[in-house]
Write an enzyme that holds these catalytic residues in place. Structure first.
Site, PDB file in Angstrom:
ATOM      1  N   LYS A   1       0.852  -1.200   0.000  1.00  0.00           N
ATOM      2  CA  LYS A   1       0.000   0.000   0.000  1.00  0.00           C
ATOM      3  C   LYS A   1       0.882   1.243   0.000  1.00  0.00           C
ATOM      4  O   LYS A   1       1.896   1.270   0.715  1.00  0.00           O
ATOM      5  CB  LYS A   1      -0.899  -0.033   1.244  1.00  0.00           C
ATOM      6  CG  LYS A   1      -1.991   1.038   1.275  1.00  0.00           C
ATOM      7  CD  LYS A   1      -2.953   0.808   2.432  1.00  0.00           C
ATOM      8  CE  LYS A   1      -4.082   1.816   2.450  1.00  0.00           C
ATOM      9  NZ  LYS A   1      -5.036   1.584   3.555  1.00  0.00           N
TER      10      LYS A   1
ATOM     11  N   SER B   1      -9.856   1.078   2.397  1.00  0.00           N
ATOM     12  CA  SER B   1      -8.991   1.832   1.514  1.00  0.00           C
ATOM     13  C   SER B   1      -7.821   1.037   0.938  1.00  0.00           C
ATOM     14  O   SER B   1      -7.199   1.503  -0.001  1.00  0.00           O
ATOM     15  CB  SER B   1      -8.440   3.035   2.281  1.00  0.00           C
ATOM     16  OG  SER B   1      -7.619   2.595   3.366  1.00  0.00           O
TER      17      SER B   1
ATOM     18  N   SER C   1     -10.025  -0.954   6.721  1.00  0.00           N
ATOM     19  CA  SER C   1      -9.446  -0.855   5.383  1.00  0.00           C
ATOM     20  C   SER C   1      -8.685  -2.072   4.863  1.00  0.00           C
ATOM     21  O   SER C   1      -8.362  -2.109   3.689  1.00  0.00           O
ATOM     22  CB  SER C   1      -8.544   0.365   5.304  1.00  0.00           C
ATOM     23  OG  SER C   1      -9.342   1.493   5.082  1.00  0.00           O
TER      24      SER C   1
HETATM   25  N1  GLN Z   1     -13.231   3.600   5.509  1.00  0.00           N
HETATM   26  C1  GLN Z   1     -12.700   4.067   6.744  1.00  0.00           C
HETATM   27  C2  GLN Z   1     -12.312   5.503   6.611  1.00  0.00           C
HETATM   28  O1  GLN Z   1     -12.547   6.048   5.600  1.00  0.00           O
HETATM   29  C3  GLN Z   1     -11.533   3.223   7.123  1.00  0.00           C
HETATM   30  C4  GLN Z   1     -10.255   3.693   6.571  1.00  0.00           C
HETATM   31  C5  GLN Z   1      -9.107   2.826   6.980  1.00  0.00           C
HETATM   32  O2  GLN Z   1      -9.286   1.835   7.677  1.00  0.00           O
HETATM   33  N2  GLN Z   1      -7.934   3.253   6.584  1.00  0.00           N
HETATM   34  O3  GLN Z   1     -11.781   6.089   7.495  1.00  0.00           O
END
Ligand code: GLN
Length: 448
Positions: A64, A139, A163
């Site tokens: 990532k 994400s 995410s």
């Molecule tokens: N979807 C969640 C957010 O937008 C989780 C993001 C994540 O875990 N990095 O914050």
């Protein structure tokens, strides 16, 4: 892994797949040069031949882009950092390299890990390899998609509110959010430092466990990291009598709920699990608790992107979701509020943490769907609330600081669905054992 195929052949095969399909799927943002990769693969093959290889010899990783890998771009899928070349390896990367894992490149994601769909990337949305019309989740969108598309063996993602598990669920792969403190965050560009954990995505539970076992552990560069027990990978897949709590929470999509309930029921019969409902009173406050924490901590973390030190000034170059959080975070942080919202959220976080701790006195594991809804079509207009609701079932484990895995258990409407198995803090061993048992059940059904 590695059976009958050398690391060199494998790297070549992955590069060919990437060459063929990456344009369409938009998974990798950066792939290392073939020459460099093949040299590295040959070195690993030589080590394997002479019996001197590390635990990750033969494993090819996608990373990532919020994790620093020296010489590659840690762009966070953002225009803000698009030219930012890492000058050092994150601790997790150093550990992977020390065990002979090969990093093939940097994948796409939501911008600064803010999102649940892979659509907030400044470099275009990531597509779901199972059905390219659909979002892959986020994400860590590219991390899950790269594994599902067979562009690499395993990937690293980061999980602040789901995410890793959310895209794993939508792409039909395994994803793990380790207990807070298990994995060093040194070299991770943070979203919300009191919640973030790096973790693995893989095509099977054993690979995910192996990767976590390599990257875990105390690191003097991250004061919250702790020494945790080595995982016993030989126990994976063996039959264990677990006491399993099913999270007592109605979700809107009954088809998802039924699939999870059916599979758990089958597992219960096959493995003699004791299954009972468990209710966590404040679980419905998870999203409202999570966002004030994330907005506040993200706002603070982004102050270094002022255009003088790294890349461009964030407010001038970021997309709407990142901007929303910065503006929201700035508001919450204002002196006149005296930290009220942040501290209130911290108090509820603590409550949720205590509720889970007490539930884990009666249960080894708590099971639910990973994601309460199916992946939407890329570009489909959904509200911010709907987007945030993707994480309703994953956020609790970040707030409670415990561990959770998503294991693929089937499809609803042709879209992959994952089962989330949560365990108490530092009980990754149990979580992986149960995950491997579920995986076995599903694969035997597939064959039968
Ligand atoms: N979807 C969640 C957010 O937008 C989780 C993001 C994540 O875990 N990095 O914050």
């Amino acid at each position: 892994m590695g059976i009958n195929i050398t690391t060199t052949e494998k790297v070549k095969k992955y590069l060919k797949e990437i060459e063929k399909k990456n344009k369409e799927l938009n998974i990798f943002l950066e792939v290392r040069s073939e020459k460099e990769l093949l040299e590295e693969a040959r070195r690993v093959d030589d080590k394997i031949k002479s019996g001197r290889s590390g635990r990750l010899a033969g494993y090819v990783f996608g990373i990532k882009p919020n994790i620093n890998v020296v010489g590659l771009h840690a762009s966070c899928s953002s225009k803000v950092l698009e030219d930012y070349l890492s000058t050092y390896d994150a601790t997790v990367i150093k550990k992977i390299k020390d065990e002979d894992g090969i990093i093939i490149g940097m994948v796409n994601s939501d911008e600064f890990a803010c999102g649940s769909s892979g659509e907030t990337s400044a470099f275009g949305p990531v597509k779901n390899p199972i059905n390219p019309k659909l979002i892959p989740g986020g994400s860590s969108s590219g991390s899950a998609a790269s594994v599902a598309a067979r562009f690499c063996d395993v990937a690293l993602g980061s999980d602040t509110g789901g995410s890793i598990r959310n895209p794993a669920s939508h792409c039909g792969v395994v994803g793990v959010k380790p207990t807070y403190g298990t994995v060093s965050r040194y070299g991770l560009i943070d979203l919300s430092m009191s919640l973030d954990q790096i973790g693995p995505l893989a095509r099977n539970v054993a690979d995910a466990a192996l990767v976590l076992d390599v990257i875990r552990g105390k690191d003097e560069n991250d004061s919250i990291s702790v020494d945790v027990q080595k995982l016993n990978l030989n126990e994976l897949g063996k039959k264990k009598n677990f006491r399993v709590g099913v999270l007592d929470l109605e979700i809107k999509d009954k088809r998802i709920q039924k699939l999870i309930a059916d599979k758990l029921d089958e597992a219960g019969k096959k493995y003699n699990w004791k299954i009972k409902k468990v209710s966590i009173q404040n679980v419905e406050l998870a999203i409202e608790t999570y966002y004030p924490l994330v907005y506040t901590e993200f706002f603070s973390a982004t102050r270094k992107f002022d255009g003088r030190r790294y890349g461009k000034k964030i407010e001038e170059a970021c997309g709407p979701e990142v901007l929303r959080r910065i503006i929201g975070g700035a508001e919450i942080t204002k002196a006149e509020h005296e930290g009220r919202n942040y501290h209130l959220a911290l108090r509820v976080k603590k409550l949720i943490e205590e509720e889970y701790e007490s539930a884990f006195k009666d249960f080894d594991l708590i099971v639910s769907p990973t994601v309460p809804r199916l992946a939407h079509k890329i570009g489909e207009e959904i509200t911010v609330e709907e987007m945030y609701s993707y994480d309703a079932l994953t956020i609790p484990s970040n707030l409670a600081g415990n561990c959770a895995i998503s294991v693929p258990v089937g499809f609803v409407d042709g879209v992959p669905v994952g089962m989330q198995i949560m365990a108490d803090k530092f009980n990754e061993q149990k979580m992986f054992e149960a995950g491997a048992m579920i995986e076995k059940l599903i694969s035997e059904e597939g064959r039968g």
